[in-house]
Design an enzyme around this catalytic site. Structure first.
Site, PDB file in Angstrom:
ATOM      1  N   ARG A  36     -12.277   9.186   2.500  1.00 35.76           N
ATOM      2  CA  ARG A  36     -11.004  10.138   2.446  1.00 35.76           C
ATOM      3  C   ARG A  36      -9.740   9.865   2.043  1.00 35.76           C
ATOM      4  O   ARG A  36      -9.002  10.290   1.055  1.00 35.76           O
ATOM      5  CB  ARG A  36     -10.878  10.737   4.212  1.00 35.76           C
ATOM      6  CG  ARG A  36     -10.012  11.763   4.255  1.00 35.76           C
ATOM      7  CD  ARG A  36      -8.742  11.190   4.846  1.00 35.76           C
ATOM      8  NE  ARG A  36      -8.674   9.937   5.451  1.00 35.76           N
ATOM      9  CZ  ARG A  36      -7.665   9.045   5.805  1.00 35.76           C
ATOM     10  NH1 ARG A  36      -6.213   9.688   5.356  1.00 35.76           N
ATOM     11  NH2 ARG A  36      -7.501   8.306   6.333  1.00 35.76           N
ATOM     12  N   GLU A  50     -20.083  30.479  36.207  1.00 36.22           N
ATOM     13  CA  GLU A  50     -20.487  29.370  37.124  1.00 36.22           C
ATOM     14  C   GLU A  50     -22.052  29.644  37.201  1.00 36.22           C
ATOM     15  O   GLU A  50     -22.751  29.137  38.088  1.00 36.22           O
ATOM     16  CB  GLU A  50     -20.224  29.693  38.394  1.00 36.22           C
ATOM     17  CG  GLU A  50     -18.396  29.292  38.352  1.00 36.22           C
ATOM     18  CD  GLU A  50     -17.850  29.259  39.886  1.00 36.22           C
ATOM     19  OE1 GLU A  50     -18.555  29.737  41.002  1.00 36.22           O
ATOM     20  OE2 GLU A  50     -16.920  28.664  39.929  1.00 36.22           O
ATOM     21  N   HIS A  94     -13.176  -3.283   6.508  1.00 30.67           N
ATOM     22  CA  HIS A  94     -13.267  -2.326   7.667  1.00 30.67           C
ATOM     23  C   HIS A  94     -14.539  -2.154   8.196  1.00 30.67           C
ATOM     24  O   HIS A  94     -14.913  -1.117   9.263  1.00 30.67           O
ATOM     25  CB  HIS A  94     -12.520  -0.902   7.210  1.00 30.67           C
ATOM     26  CG  HIS A  94     -11.276  -0.928   6.752  1.00 30.67           C
ATOM     27  ND1 HIS A  94     -10.172  -1.126   7.907  1.00 30.67           N
ATOM     28  CD2 HIS A  94     -10.498  -0.900   5.712  1.00 30.67           C
ATOM     29  CE1 HIS A  94      -8.982  -1.213   7.187  1.00 30.67           C
ATOM     30  NE2 HIS A  94      -9.206  -0.971   5.867  1.00 30.67           N
ATOM     31  N   LEU A 133       0.957  -1.051   0.111  1.00 34.06           N
ATOM     32  CA  LEU A 133      -0.151   0.031  -0.159  1.00 34.06           C
ATOM     33  C   LEU A 133       0.885   1.088   0.143  1.00 34.06           C
ATOM     34  O   LEU A 133       0.741   1.989  -0.800  1.00 34.06           O
ATOM     35  CB  LEU A 133      -1.067   0.044   1.194  1.00 34.06           C
ATOM     36  CG  LEU A 133      -1.608   1.114   1.323  1.00 34.06           C
ATOM     37  CD1 LEU A 133      -2.636   1.483   0.392  1.00 34.06           C
ATOM     38  CD2 LEU A 133      -2.473   1.092   2.882  1.00 34.06           C
ATOM     39  N   ASN A 134       1.779   1.280   0.916  1.00 31.77           N
ATOM     40  CA  ASN A 134       2.567   2.403   1.147  1.00 31.77           C
ATOM     41  C   ASN A 134       3.777   2.641  -0.070  1.00 31.77           C
ATOM     42  O   ASN A 134       3.899   3.791  -0.535  1.00 31.77           O
ATOM     43  CB  ASN A 134       3.612   2.656   2.191  1.00 31.77           C
ATOM     44  CG  ASN A 134       2.552   2.389   3.592  1.00 31.77           C
ATOM     45  OD1 ASN A 134       2.647   1.370   4.085  1.00 31.77           O
ATOM     46  ND2 ASN A 134       1.875   3.586   3.721  1.00 31.77           N
ATOM     47  N   TYR A 145     -14.177   7.546   6.931  1.00 37.80           N
ATOM     48  CA  TYR A 145     -12.484   7.787   7.008  1.00 37.80           C
ATOM     49  C   TYR A 145     -11.696   6.923   5.978  1.00 37.80           C
ATOM     50  O   TYR A 145     -10.588   7.635   5.189  1.00 37.80           O
ATOM     51  CB  TYR A 145     -12.122   7.020   8.331  1.00 37.80           C
ATOM     52  CG  TYR A 145     -10.691   6.896   8.647  1.00 37.80           C
ATOM     53  CD1 TYR A 145     -10.269   8.108   9.257  1.00 37.80           C
ATOM     54  CD2 TYR A 145     -10.005   5.911   8.419  1.00 37.80           C
ATOM     55  CE1 TYR A 145      -8.785   8.069   9.560  1.00 37.80           C
ATOM     56  CE2 TYR A 145      -8.652   5.588   9.127  1.00 37.80           C
ATOM     57  CZ  TYR A 145      -7.915   6.922   9.157  1.00 37.80           C
ATOM     58  OH  TYR A 145      -6.535   6.801   9.623  1.00 37.80           O
ATOM     59  N   TYR A 146     -12.122   5.950   5.539  1.00 42.74           N
ATOM     60  CA  TYR A 146     -11.400   5.131   4.286  1.00 42.74           C
ATOM     61  C   TYR A 146     -11.696   5.777   2.841  1.00 42.74           C
ATOM     62  O   TYR A 146     -10.854   6.209   1.930  1.00 42.74           O
ATOM     63  CB  TYR A 146     -11.517   3.904   4.233  1.00 42.74           C
ATOM     64  CG  TYR A 146     -10.521   2.992   5.241  1.00 42.74           C
ATOM     65  CD1 TYR A 146      -9.354   2.963   4.752  1.00 42.74           C
ATOM     66  CD2 TYR A 146     -11.058   2.863   6.435  1.00 42.74           C
ATOM     67  CE1 TYR A 146      -8.311   2.335   5.675  1.00 42.74           C
ATOM     68  CE2 TYR A 146     -10.118   2.004   7.409  1.00 42.74           C
ATOM     69  CZ  TYR A 146      -8.793   2.133   6.765  1.00 42.74           C
ATOM     70  OH  TYR A 146      -7.810   1.586   7.987  1.00 42.74           O
TER      71      TYR A 146
END
Lengths: 750, 750
Positions: free
Chosen positions: A276, A680, A429, A146-147, A273-274
């Site tokens: 993206r 407060e 995932h 992948l990388n 997330y994936y």
């Protein structure tokens, strides 16, 4: 490199400057930047503030890297470690240096890219696979293919930017020794990685395709688009995460990856997330194809799904722009990430120039160094920006949009956002979280989705990779705000089974601004049991703020133990029931996620309406739930069986109903009041609800009544069968006859 | 009220407008606003943006209240409840309406105040003491005299503002039926409340004094300044919190309260949270005295301590302006609170016009509606603002500045702030936390002080009052970042004993920007044992960021069990030692705070240097501590024996050293690197320290060596005896001779 070669290069560069190559398709750059694009950019330099600032920022970063010198260390580390991070920075810097070379025409950037490429060329020939053995598809520069693919996607752009500037001999050397072997390694030699429908493969496909486009290598381009014809893999093969590598009859390659995981609405089945992460190779390769192979019309593929996907993604964020952490998702990731700069700029430039996208680009405060970024920056300069207004949306899941979906109900300016998931499994995932939800107050979580159990790129935490608690906790049903039966996860936590099913939309109705409803069913998670959840966001004149009504109707042929958790964020203020804390904390169970929850306290409803109030980020919230006095109320705390402190110590209230068949869990989640530690001042700290009960429940209708502090009664009825907008319904409850049209009824009684 | 009276009032008002009363001391307003002040304000209206905006904001709030109508309900509730909050809002609104009447000369504001006062007048005559019985000094409008005093401090201002506008008959009626009985009730009838040295009494004194000044009642003024001569109280009497009400020979009244709790540096012995609260009556009565009795020179009392106190208070904040929660202090309280607007405006106007104060007023974004507020707003308008730069400070405690103190070491622009407390007990709000510290990274807590266990004004949580866990947890020694011996709190948690003692400064040296040191001793907390802690903030060229060195030297004639906790904030990243988690969580002990801590995990040092790294708010931190392999390393989690969820679930690492006499705990706390969930970039996530050890320790010197990853050795030596700046020292450790001048030595070895 000899002096002669250097002189030849200088000569060629000079020729390039004197005789600019204009306008034929075989020119470079051709991937992202184009010759025409560069001309336009250069004409506008100094006149477009955001673009100029982006150039300046990139220039600063690249100049600092150039000053530091090039390092291409022998690969050794997992993510977070030096060699990993160094190679990652190299490819990002090279891509930026390439763009700067085109835009500023300063040869130092070309030289930097060239020198780096030749260092890689010298190293790559004899490079073995990466020494770390954890991945199902080990790379060479990185621990996973992948990388390596990331590297090639970026380096292809860098290479493209200096391609013409290099000598033919240099190009041949790089093509032969570095790029072609690199492309073959991540594809032919790693079909498990390359030839599937998965975000990993998308990166692989884009990488091979982009370098193919630079090299004009038709074989690589075809391999990118259509995958490897005969990969020799067996159907049913799984990866490290339990995801399927090979599904019988499934196509591979970029177009299949575009076809399969995106629904027609642009929802990506793995979650935002994936999405993206995956958007970058999708979009960047799409532009490259658009520029170099316009006849393929990649942007128009599947009715323009790629640009719809950007819109879907932007809508799956909270008020701070952070993605809802559906399935595996690391919290905090937002539309400020670099890949979303790409997505927004591209969607604007190559899409329909939606001026609302400019406001996101404005908050991102940077643009791409290409034609798209220039266009965005010019239009911001020219005052075309409009606010990005997120609406309630219902996004289908599945290639044909028939596999459930994800809905977001919103009120006001994201004052309250409810995320309701009734989707498909979401590939490897995915979580076992059918009909789960989370709730946000602006950018703050009120009822959280846990997200993933991973510290991405932090080497100390398991090399930055998924931790075992992701499987034992984060994916399990009990980790989510949905129903668990008999302490077992949906589909018994079996990925193969889960992948065959999805929930079904009952209806989505956001036609009224004061009442919005999403209703969905799940019949496969627990065979023989139907769960039917209806969630409404209601702004009633009798309430200070909008609240959420949650009706979970269960029909089951067997008697079960039901656990419905509420992962509330904040400090307990008050309950209307008594509870006891045990002297020692013990786990709630020994599997399916229960082993990670401590029982902090246990009580029983004091009445048929159970309430829990809490304070979070200066605001009060109350859960009001219809309960029977035989229900158990369990305060749970995450953190048991967590030997490496990988889990947060978050809280839940679990409503446990034992030995029950058909039943309804009806609850309201009600934001109210505020507290400031500076003034407060505590305002409206009590719930407005005095009573909540299920008035009627049968196969046709479920009715819930809410009585407020002023004794006003609000009634919500959902039709469990016919939900057409024109259908007229009537229902008699006690002496009262209710008549309405459409899938639900909501009214305050006279 | 009859029409005739109304007409008379109108006539008088008209006369007041036609014949303005100028310049004699018996005029009204005379407390905060003065006649001259009002004239100046009116001349500048519309020309001073911040002042105009403040008027506008107050006007909006008051107009809304006027529209709502006046309600003075029969008192019933604790704080947070309706009657409490209503009466509180009444007095604040009345005070504001009075100011608006003076500034805008719109009679509707005067009428509003008058009508409200007469409603109170009608109610007060027959009002019994408040029905809630928790307080040692119950009020009438509120559950405690303290709040009744708040009411009078504000109402005196409101009354003063409309005094001239009222008829003589109205004034007599109010004085006779409301104000004089009110003042007598909170003083003569509640000497336990009124006649002591305590922030409660300060409110009482100011209240009596201010109404005395309005009414020209010399008896009340004298009672305010000097207290009640014969209060009939017995020495040794204690209040609900265990604080002494009567100490033999102690004076009472406003001047005694000004004398006793403030050190000459302006540090208030109860800590900044209560100082913030107490500052308002101190300052507001001081101005009233300044205006009405200038000959008393209250602002000059004790060498100008009141204005110094404002400066001290502002320096006891983190980078966000939030007060360090020393002793009982609710987190989140900050210099944005209304009482600090008062303090900053007054300190500016009546002090030396320090232009740095203007930047705080600017962030407060509001000013007082009086001469001071006008001056601040005009000077901001005129561009006189300078940034407020917080320095390292060492503030003495005690009336004479001889009872220890509190030091704050700061580096950079509050990049790192260390708060080190070696003070006196701090009256009834004090904690048993000798030589404790907390650490901040900008506005984020790195090593926390727990603060108090109370949800101020949130009625659901124990009526908004102190919760029992404040005593059983928050005050106990183990709740703090300091040494506990044999699981007992300092002074055995005995307030009377603690009140007799204080720690002693050894030295404070912030003369170098790269090394700042504070060193103090405590000999009374555990009789027979001396604790001597030296804390240094060091910015070494071999480290990315400044770090803290912590040397706790213990000399004891007995063998003890030592517990040194570290309340780190954030997620555990890595340890260099193994640890085991128990199957069930059990409390660490059964008293002195230990009953509230669960043991989450237990391990032993793997070497002589123990490390724990954690991540908080996107930054990494590492504790490196010199340990022996017989030490125990305990991960603790707060929350045991907490039946009402009053405690946060915070974490600690406790270093436990058993059966030991003399010893040294030496540790470094090192911020390093960063992590962003958006870029997912993890930078410098590992500690730079490879080794930390105590090289030498005797009665003269303690030396600690830190070895970094590049094998560079830094040596820190503290002189345990003579610490004069001119004193020359030498110490031989192994073959190395160290020579230096002054109380400490720090150098990187060649």
């Amino acid at each position: 490199m000899t002096m002669i070669v250097n002189n030849v290069i200088r000569l060629l560069t000079l020729m390039t400057l004197i005789f600019p190559l204009i306008g034929h398709a075989s020119e470079h750059p051709r991937l992202i930047l184009t010759k025409d694009g560069v001309d336009t950019i250069r004409k506008n330099l100094g006149q477009v503030p955001l673009f100029d600032a982006s150039v300046e920022r990139v220039k600063e970063a690249v100049d600092a890297e150039i000053a530091l010198g090039i390092d291409t260390p022998i690969p050794r580390d997992y993510s977070g470690g030096y060699t990993h991070e160094r190679h990652k920075r190299n490819f990002r810097t090279a891509q930026q240096a390439g763009a700067l070379f085109q835009i500023l025409q300063d040869e130092k950037y070309a030289r930097y890219v060239r020198d780096m490429l030749f260092q890689y060329e010298a190293m790559y020939k004899d490079l073995p696979v990466h020494p770390k053995e954890r991945s199902y598809a080990r790379g060479k520069l990185f621990w996973q293919c992948l990388n390596d693919s990331n590297w090639l996607v970026f380096m292809a752009q860098a290479y493209d930017a200096i391609y013409t500037w290099l000598s033919e001999r240099e190009r041949q050397q790089l093509n032969r020794n570095l790029f072609r072997p690199f492309a073959d390694f991540i594809s032919l030699q790693n079909p498990k990685f390359y030839n599937r429908v998965h975000n990993h493969s998308t990166w692989g496909n884009a990488a091979v395709g982009m370098i193919g486009l630079v090299m004009n290598d038709e074989e690589l381009i075809a391999r990118a688009l259509y995958g490897i014809a005969d990969d020799g893999l067996e159907a049913g093969l799984k990866d490290d995460d339990g995801g399927f590598i090979k599904v019988e009859g499934q196509k591979a390659g970029f177009l299949a990856n575009l076809e399969e995981p995106f629904s027609p609405d642009g929802y990506y089945t793995e979650g935002p997330y994936y999405q993206r992460y995956a958007m970058y190779p999708f979009l960047i390769f799409a532009i490259a194809m658009h520029n170099a192979r316009p006849e393929m019309k990649v942007f128009e593929h599947k009715d323009g799904v790629l640009l719809k996907a950007v819109d879907a993604l932007l809508n799956l964020t909270d008020a701070d722009g952070e993605f809802f952490p559906l399935n595996d998702g690391q919290k905090g990731m937002s539309y400020h990430s670099g890949s979303l700069v790409t997505a927004v700029d591209i969607a604007y430039h190559y899409g329909n120039r939606n001026p609302q996208l400019l406001s996101i680009a404005h908050t991102q405060n940077q643009v791409l160094l290409d034609q798209a970024g220039l266009q965005v920056a010019m239009d911001i300069r020219d005052g075309k920006t409009q606010p990005f207004l997120k609406q309630s949306v219902n996004l289908t899941d599945g290639p044909d949009g028939t596999q459930g979906g994800v809905g977001v109900l919103r009120y006001g300016d994201e004052d309250l956002s409810l995320v309701f998931k009734y989707a498909a499994q979401g590939l490897s995932h995915g979580h076992y979280d059918k009909l789960s939800y989370s709730l946000y107050d602006k950018g703050d979580e009120v009822i959280q989705d846990y997200g993933l159990t991973r510290f991405v790129n932090i080497e100390q935490k398991g090399g930055g990779n998924y931790l075992k608690e992701n499987k034992t906790w984060a994916k399990q049903t009990i980790a989510h705000n949905t129903l668990t039966l008999n302490q077992a996860s949906h589909f018994n936590g079996d990925y193969a089974t889960g992948s065959q099913h999805h929930s079904e939309l009952h209806f989505f109705d956001a036609s009224r601004s004061d009442v919005q409803v999403l209703s969905a069913r799940e019949t496969n998670a627990y065979p023989g049991t139907e769960m039917h959840r209806t969630m409404a966001m209601i702004k009633s004149p009798t309430f200070e703020k909008p609240f959420v009504l949650d009706i979970m109707k269960v029909v089951s042929g067997t008697r079960n133990e039901y656990d419905l958790p509420l992962y509330f964020m904040g400090q307990v203020m008050k309950t209307n029931f008594a509870y006891q804390s045990p002297p020692s904390l013990n786990p709630l169970g020994n599997k399916n996620g229960y082993q990670h929850l401590y029982l902090e306290a246990k009580g029983y409803p004091a009445s048929e309406t159970t309430q829990l109030s809490w304070l979070n980020q200066g605001k009060f919230y109350t859960l009001t739930s219809s309960t029977s006095t035989t229900d158990e109320l369990l305060f749970a705390r995450l953190g048991a069986n967590d030997p490496d402190f990988n889990l947060r110590r978050d809280a839940a209230l679990i409503i446990r109903r034992r030995d029950t068949g058909n039943t309804v869990f009806a609850s309201a989640i009600e934001p109210h009041g505020s507290y400031s530690p500076v003034s407060e001042l505590s305002v409206n700290s009590s719930s407005n609800i005095s009573n909540l009960k299920v008035m009627a429940d049968n196969s046709d209708y479920t009715a819930v009544a809410i009585e407020d502090r002023k004794k006003q009664l609000s009634v919500f009825i959902v039709a469990n069968k016919d939900v057409s907008a024109s259908k007229r319904h009537k229902l008699k409850i006690g002496q009262q006859l209710y008549r309405w049209k459409g899938p639900y009824h909501f009214a305050i009684e006279e």
